[in-house]
Design a protein around this motif. Structure first.
Motif, PDB file in Angstrom:
ATOM      1  N   ALA A  99      -2.268 -17.599 -45.668  1.00  0.00           N
ATOM      2  CA  ALA A  99      -1.921 -18.151 -44.361  1.00  0.00           C
ATOM      3  C   ALA A  99      -2.232 -17.191 -43.218  1.00  0.00           C
ATOM      4  O   ALA A  99      -1.742 -16.074 -43.183  1.00  0.00           O
ATOM      5  N   SER A 100      -3.091 -17.665 -42.326  1.00  0.00           N
ATOM      6  CA  SER A 100      -3.270 -17.058 -41.017  1.00  0.00           C
ATOM      7  C   SER A 100      -3.693 -15.582 -41.049  1.00  0.00           C
ATOM      8  O   SER A 100      -4.299 -15.113 -42.011  1.00  0.00           O
ATOM      9  N   GLY A 101      -3.350 -14.855 -39.986  1.00  0.00           N
ATOM     10  CA  GLY A 101      -3.712 -13.439 -39.872  1.00  0.00           C
ATOM     11  C   GLY A 101      -3.070 -12.595 -40.946  1.00  0.00           C
ATOM     12  O   GLY A 101      -3.583 -11.535 -41.300  1.00  0.00           O
ATOM     13  N   GLY A 102      -1.953 -13.080 -41.467  1.00  0.00           N
ATOM     14  CA  GLY A 102      -1.271 -12.363 -42.546  1.00  0.00           C
ATOM     15  C   GLY A 102      -2.162 -12.191 -43.760  1.00  0.00           C
ATOM     16  O   GLY A 102      -2.108 -11.169 -44.450  1.00  0.00           O
ATOM     17  N   ALA A 103      -2.992 -13.189 -44.015  1.00  0.00           N
ATOM     18  CA  ALA A 103      -3.944 -13.116 -45.135  1.00  0.00           C
ATOM     19  C   ALA A 103      -5.179 -12.321 -44.719  1.00  0.00           C
ATOM     20  O   ALA A 103      -5.682 -11.487 -45.474  1.00  0.00           O
ATOM     21  N   LEU A 104      -5.658 -12.561 -43.499  1.00  0.00           N
ATOM     22  CA  LEU A 104      -6.871 -11.883 -43.021  1.00  0.00           C
ATOM     23  C   LEU A 104      -6.709 -10.372 -42.928  1.00  0.00           C
ATOM     24  O   LEU A 104      -7.678  -9.637 -43.070  1.00  0.00           O
ATOM     25  N   GLY A 105      -5.483  -9.926 -42.711  1.00  0.00           N
ATOM     26  CA  GLY A 105      -5.210  -8.490 -42.584  1.00  0.00           C
ATOM     27  C   GLY A 105      -5.606  -7.679 -43.801  1.00  0.00           C
ATOM     28  O   GLY A 105      -5.827  -6.473 -43.702  1.00  0.00           O
ATOM     29  N   ILE A 106      -5.685  -8.322 -44.977  1.00  0.00           N
ATOM     30  CA  ILE A 106      -6.213  -7.639 -46.173  1.00  0.00           C
ATOM     31  C   ILE A 106      -7.282  -8.519 -46.842  1.00  0.00           C
ATOM     32  O   ILE A 106      -7.536  -8.397 -48.030  1.00  0.00           O
ATOM     33  N   GLY A 107      -7.904  -9.409 -46.031  1.00  0.00           N
ATOM     34  CA  GLY A 107      -8.771 -10.428 -46.619  1.00  0.00           C
ATOM     35  C   GLY A 107     -10.265 -10.296 -46.386  1.00  0.00           C
ATOM     36  O   GLY A 107     -11.024 -11.185 -46.749  1.00  0.00           O
ATOM     37  N   VAL A 108     -10.701  -9.201 -45.760  1.00  0.00           N
ATOM     38  CA  VAL A 108     -12.138  -9.029 -45.528  1.00  0.00           C
ATOM     39  C   VAL A 108     -12.744  -8.370 -46.768  1.00  0.00           C
ATOM     40  O   VAL A 108     -12.316  -7.287 -47.163  1.00  0.00           O
ATOM     41  N   GLY A 109     -13.726  -9.018 -47.380  1.00  0.00           N
ATOM     42  CA  GLY A 109     -14.277  -8.444 -48.611  1.00  0.00           C
ATOM     43  C   GLY A 109     -15.731  -8.794 -48.850  1.00  0.00           C
ATOM     44  O   GLY A 109     -16.278  -9.717 -48.233  1.00  0.00           O
ATOM     45  N   ASP A 110     -16.361  -8.045 -49.758  1.00  0.00           N
ATOM     46  CA  ASP A 110     -17.744  -8.347 -50.160  1.00  0.00           C
ATOM     47  C   ASP A 110     -17.769  -9.636 -50.959  1.00  0.00           C
ATOM     48  O   ASP A 110     -18.710 -10.427 -50.865  1.00  0.00           O
ATOM     49  N   LYS A 111     -16.738  -9.835 -51.776  1.00  0.00           N
ATOM     50  CA  LYS A 111     -16.596 -11.069 -52.551  1.00  0.00           C
ATOM     51  C   LYS A 111     -15.185 -11.593 -52.341  1.00  0.00           C
ATOM     52  O   LYS A 111     -14.205 -10.876 -52.576  1.00  0.00           O
ATOM     53  N   VAL A 112     -15.075 -12.828 -51.885  1.00  0.00           N
ATOM     54  CA  VAL A 112     -13.764 -13.456 -51.700  1.00  0.00           C
ATOM     55  C   VAL A 112     -13.654 -14.602 -52.704  1.00  0.00           C
ATOM     56  O   VAL A 112     -14.436 -15.556 -52.661  1.00  0.00           O
ATOM     57  N   LEU A 113     -12.706 -14.470 -53.624  1.00  0.00           N
ATOM     58  CA  LEU A 113     -12.510 -15.472 -54.673  1.00  0.00           C
ATOM     59  C   LEU A 113     -11.221 -16.235 -54.413  1.00  0.00           C
ATOM     60  O   LEU A 113     -10.236 -15.667 -53.956  1.00  0.00           O
ATOM     61  N   MET A 114     -11.240 -17.523 -54.728  1.00  0.00           N
ATOM     62  CA  MET A 114     -10.049 -18.354 -54.554  1.00  0.00           C
ATOM     63  C   MET A 114      -9.722 -19.059 -55.845  1.00  0.00           C
ATOM     64  O   MET A 114     -10.596 -19.720 -56.414  1.00  0.00           O
ATOM     65  N   LEU A 115      -8.498 -18.906 -56.339  1.00  0.00           N
ATOM     66  CA  LEU A 115      -8.085 -19.721 -57.478  1.00  0.00           C
ATOM     67  C   LEU A 115      -8.050 -21.173 -57.018  1.00  0.00           C
ATOM     68  O   LEU A 115      -7.774 -21.437 -55.841  1.00  0.00           O
ATOM     69  N   GLU A 116      -8.297 -22.117 -57.929  1.00  0.00           N
ATOM     70  CA  GLU A 116      -8.533 -23.495 -57.471  1.00  0.00           C
ATOM     71  C   GLU A 116      -7.304 -24.176 -56.877  1.00  0.00           C
ATOM     72  O   GLU A 116      -7.437 -25.091 -56.076  1.00  0.00           O
TER      73      GLU A 116
END
Length: 317
Positions: free
Chosen positions: A200-217
């Motif tokens: 959710a929101s900036g709370g996730a983005l604060g540690i969410g910048v990456g070379d590979k971003v994976l999402m569980l389905e």
């Protein structure tokens, strides 16, 4: 085991199967065929339910009380090698943001992520997974240490948002998140991000910048939660299902919009139904992506990461 509304048919069949097995154990009646039929029906029902989930149902699954949290993944993946590190060297240690060193195989990683609680006491301790500025500054301190010693970073995202309290704003919540985003774009080591629950929101983005971003389905990633969106647009939480569809927050929506790199398939019934299998899948994905990323030079890594984020939101009319 707790069940969501749409999972109730699964609950009924599981109870039937349990009763059937008890009858078989306590009497001389052969119930093997009956049990097999119930197991088959259970498998079909589970497949049918999870194949046709709505966006709102996926949001509910991401918050499932039995769903594994960051520490569950880290302890399962790293075992005895996990060493938690504390504090931002400035204010205090934020319990909602955890971080430390661990090994997957022979490779060391710096692992960070938001941690939620599993009962009332731990939820209060972990502040419901909502990090304060010192949490983001702790994460940045650990990422900088990882860069210094050339250790790859793995980030687990599972948060309803950064903590919105007045004391968090006084200590510079916005600046802490913005600083993390800036520093993560130019960190000279591989960064692998895994969204394991709510993003959710900036709370996730604060540690969410990456070379590979994976999402569980069965997770979501969005600027706002469906409930908050509904309350802003319609002054009521009643339209959260409509908001969830409109926000395009599911893993498949994110992949279509090229905002993430890969959808990670969960075990049948979701990560909470077979935790060990979920841990194994995530562990293998981290190792696989690191094998690809370690071949790149630090300069190339940063260049590709910057390009990836610069190209987001670009479209031709």
């Amino acid at each position: 085991m707790e069940y969501l509304d749409f999972e109730l048919p699964i609950k009924e069949l599981e109870e039937q199967l349990e009763k059937c097995q008890i009858i078989g154990e306590e009497s001389d009646v052969d119930v093997t065929d009956t049990c097999k039929q119930i197991e088959k029906k259970l498998s079909e029902t589970r497949r049918e339910i999870y194949k046709n989930l709505t966006a709102w149902q996926r949001v509910q699954l991401s918050r499932h009380p039995n769903r594994p949290y960051t520490l569950d993944y880290i302890r399962a993946i790293c075992g005895e090698t996990w060493l938690e590190l504390h504090g931002d060297r400035n204010v205090k240690d934020d319990k909602a943001m955890i971080g430390g060193l661990g090994k997957i195989g022979d490779q060391s990683y710096m692992l960070i992520g938001q941690q939620k609680g599993y009962n009332t006491k731990t939820r209060q301790l972990r502040n419901f997974g909502m990090a304060n500025p010192e949490g983001y500054r702790k994460a940045l301190r650990l990422m900088k240490s990882a860069e210094k010693f050339n250790i790859p970073v793995v980030s687990f995202i599972d948060t309803p948002g950064a903590y919105p309290g007045i004391e968090a704003e006084e200590r510079g919540q916005g600046e802490a998140i913005a600083r993390n985003i800036l520093e993560m774009t130019r960190l000279k080591v591989p960064i692998i991000v895994v969204i394991i629950g709510e993003g959710a929101s900036g709370g996730a983005l604060g540690i969410g910048v990456g070379d590979k971003v994976l999402m569980l389905e069965n997770t979501w990633y969005s600027v706002i939660s469906p409930e908050s969106c509904s309350s802003i647009l319609w002054r009521s939480w009643e339209y959260k299902e409509v908001a969830a569809e409109a926000l395009k927050l599911t893993a498949s929506d994110m992949k279509k919009l090229k905002l993430i790199d890969e959808i990670v398939k969960e075990p049948e019934g979701g990560a909470h139904a077979n935790r060990e299998r979920a841990f194994e899948i995530v562990k293998n994905k981290i190792s696989k992506h690191y094998e690809d990323l370690k071949k790149l030079s630090p300069e190339k890594l940063v260049e590709m990461r910057m390009d990836k984020y610069c190209n987001m939101g670009v479209f031709s009319g």
